[in-house]
Scaffold this active site. Structure first.
Site, short mmCIF file in Angstrom:
data_model
loop_
_atom_site.label_atom_id
_atom_site.label_comp_id
_atom_site.label_asym_id
_atom_site.label_seq_id
_atom_site.Cartn_x
_atom_site.Cartn_y
_atom_site.Cartn_z
N GLN A 1 -9.85 16.17 -2.26
CA GLN A 1 -11.11 16.78 -2.74
C GLN A 1 -11.91 15.73 -3.53
O GLN A 1 -12.52 16.04 -4.56
CB GLN A 1 -10.82 17.98 -3.64
CG GLN A 1 -10.49 19.26 -2.89
CD GLN A 1 -11.68 19.83 -2.11
OE1 GLN A 1 -12.83 19.55 -2.41
NE2 GLN A 1 -11.38 20.63 -1.11
N SER A 2 -11.96 14.50 -3.05
CA SER A 2 -12.58 13.43 -3.81
C SER A 2 -14.11 13.58 -3.93
O SER A 2 -14.83 13.60 -2.92
CB SER A 2 -12.26 12.09 -3.14
OG SER A 2 -13.05 11.07 -3.70
N ASN A 3 -14.58 13.65 -5.16
CA ASN A 3 -16.03 13.62 -5.40
C ASN A 3 -16.59 12.25 -5.04
O ASN A 3 -17.69 12.13 -4.51
CB ASN A 3 -16.34 13.88 -6.87
CG ASN A 3 -15.88 15.23 -7.33
OD1 ASN A 3 -16.22 16.23 -6.72
ND2 ASN A 3 -15.09 15.27 -8.40
#
Ligand SMILES: *Cc1c(COP(=O)(O)O)cnc(C)c1O
Length: 346
Positions: free
Chosen positions: A82-84
């Site tokens: 879920q990397s921003n």
């Protein structure tokens, strides 16, 4: 300090707002010793540009400018499922007409789902070219180099951006933030006693420290760890701050006492929820209408709340919380932050 000799792309054409949070401050004070607490303000780096922005936008202004200067046609970067950072890098690539490839580290085994929502949905929507999933603890630099080699074999040119965009060049983004903040305080006659910011891959905290020290901004910064306790985190941040200072040619040593972090709020593990995060997300949403995310800013705000309750800030002192963004992952954790997902770790 003169940043103007560095190439920069602009993805936000305004200074992010600084706002008081009277309702949140009152709710917090009611839970502090003697019913008195700090006056908490917020700097809205969650409103930075790109899709939707967050702290990585500031770093990418410098990193992408460098990629373009080097003639790259593809950005290669890495992060968690879920990397921003990956999502904002992809948005920058789209904006610049570049392609983008990710190496995704499944830091929590079993946490990668090809149909996941939140940031992962946006990876697909914005058209990531390839997404390679590797096991926790893999050599990410080597995996990204393989992508760059593959591109080179096709006559293309990749530009590797390290995790979180946290190298010396990326850290300049938070030197720019320090200068923006200094100007805003000057213009409005504002003064803060403490700044609270997240501390992960360390470009944000380290860049801010370099910017504060270099600009003689005499306000202590507290970095709330999102994946490490101070013993591991502070050396990383000091190294990043020094690298940024060196790139700027400041010819000074960053004093180790300028780097302070707190731990204990990220457990049980990076990205996994805990009860104090849920409390912080609900509290800010319900008092000020401002959402936080479950992986970073919820835990960082839990740190601010915990420090206030421990009497770390004198009553009435002004504390500035830097909202670093991360909102899309909120949608991957809806039940958890509503408290509907059953008990979470304390
Ligand atoms: C990446 C991130 C952080 C941590 O910043 P670092 O520069 O990696 O230390 C904090 N908040 C959000 C929302 C992030 O995406």
């Amino acid at each position: 300090m003169d940043l103007s000799r560095f190439a920069r792309r602009r993805y936000t054409d305004f200074a992010t707002p600084i706002e008081p949070m009277p309702r949140f401050s009152a709710a917090l004070a009611a839970t502090c010793p003697g019913g008195r607490g700090p006056e908490v303000w917020i700097k809205r780096d969650d409103m930075l540009g790109l899709f939707p922005g967050g702290n990585k936008t500031r770093k990418l202004e410098f990193l992408v400018a460098d990629a373009l200067a080097q003639g790259a046609d593809t950005l290669v970067t890495c992060g968690a499922p879920q990397s921003n950072h990956c999502r904002i890098t992809l948005a920058a690539a789209a904006r610049e007409g570049l392609k983008c490839r990710f190496v995704i580290e499944e830091r929590v085994p079993g946490s990668y789902h090809p149909q996941a929502s939140g940031n992962h949905f946006m990876f697909r929507l914005m058209g990531v070219e390839t997404l390679t999933v590797v096991r926790a603890g893999s050599d990410m630099a080597a995996a990204m180099q393989r992508e760059a080699d593959d591109l080179a074999s096709q006559g293309r040119r990749g530009y590797i951006i390290p995790g979180g965009g946290s190298n010396a060049l990326g850290g300049l983004g938070y030197v720019a933030c320090a200068q923006e903040l200094q100007q805003q305080c000057f213009d409005r006659g504002l003064r803060f006693d403490h700044v609270v910011v997240g501390s992960g891959s360390s470009g944000t905290h380290g860049g801010l420290v370099a910017g504060f020290v270099g600009n003689r901004i005499d306000v202590p910064i507290i970095g709330v760890g999102v994946s490490r306790d101070p013993q591991q985190q502070e050396p990383l941040v000091l190294k990043e701050a020094q690298a940024v200072a060196d790139l700027l040619g400041l010819q000074m040593q960053i004093p180790p006492e300028a780097v302070r972090s707190v731990g204990g709020y990220w457990q049980p593990k990076y990205s996994l929820p805990n009860a104090r995060m849920v409390e912080a997300v609900q509290m800010l949403a319900r008092t000020e209408g401002i959402p936080l995310d479950p992986v970073y800013t919820g835990k960082i705000m839990a740190g601010l709340i915990g420090l206030a309750r421990a009497g770390e800030f004198a009553p009435g002192e002004r504390v500035l919380f830097i909202h670093t963004g991360g909102l899309p992952s909120l949608h991957a954790f809806e039940d958890v932050v509503l408290g509907a997902g059953g008990p979470v770790a304390p």
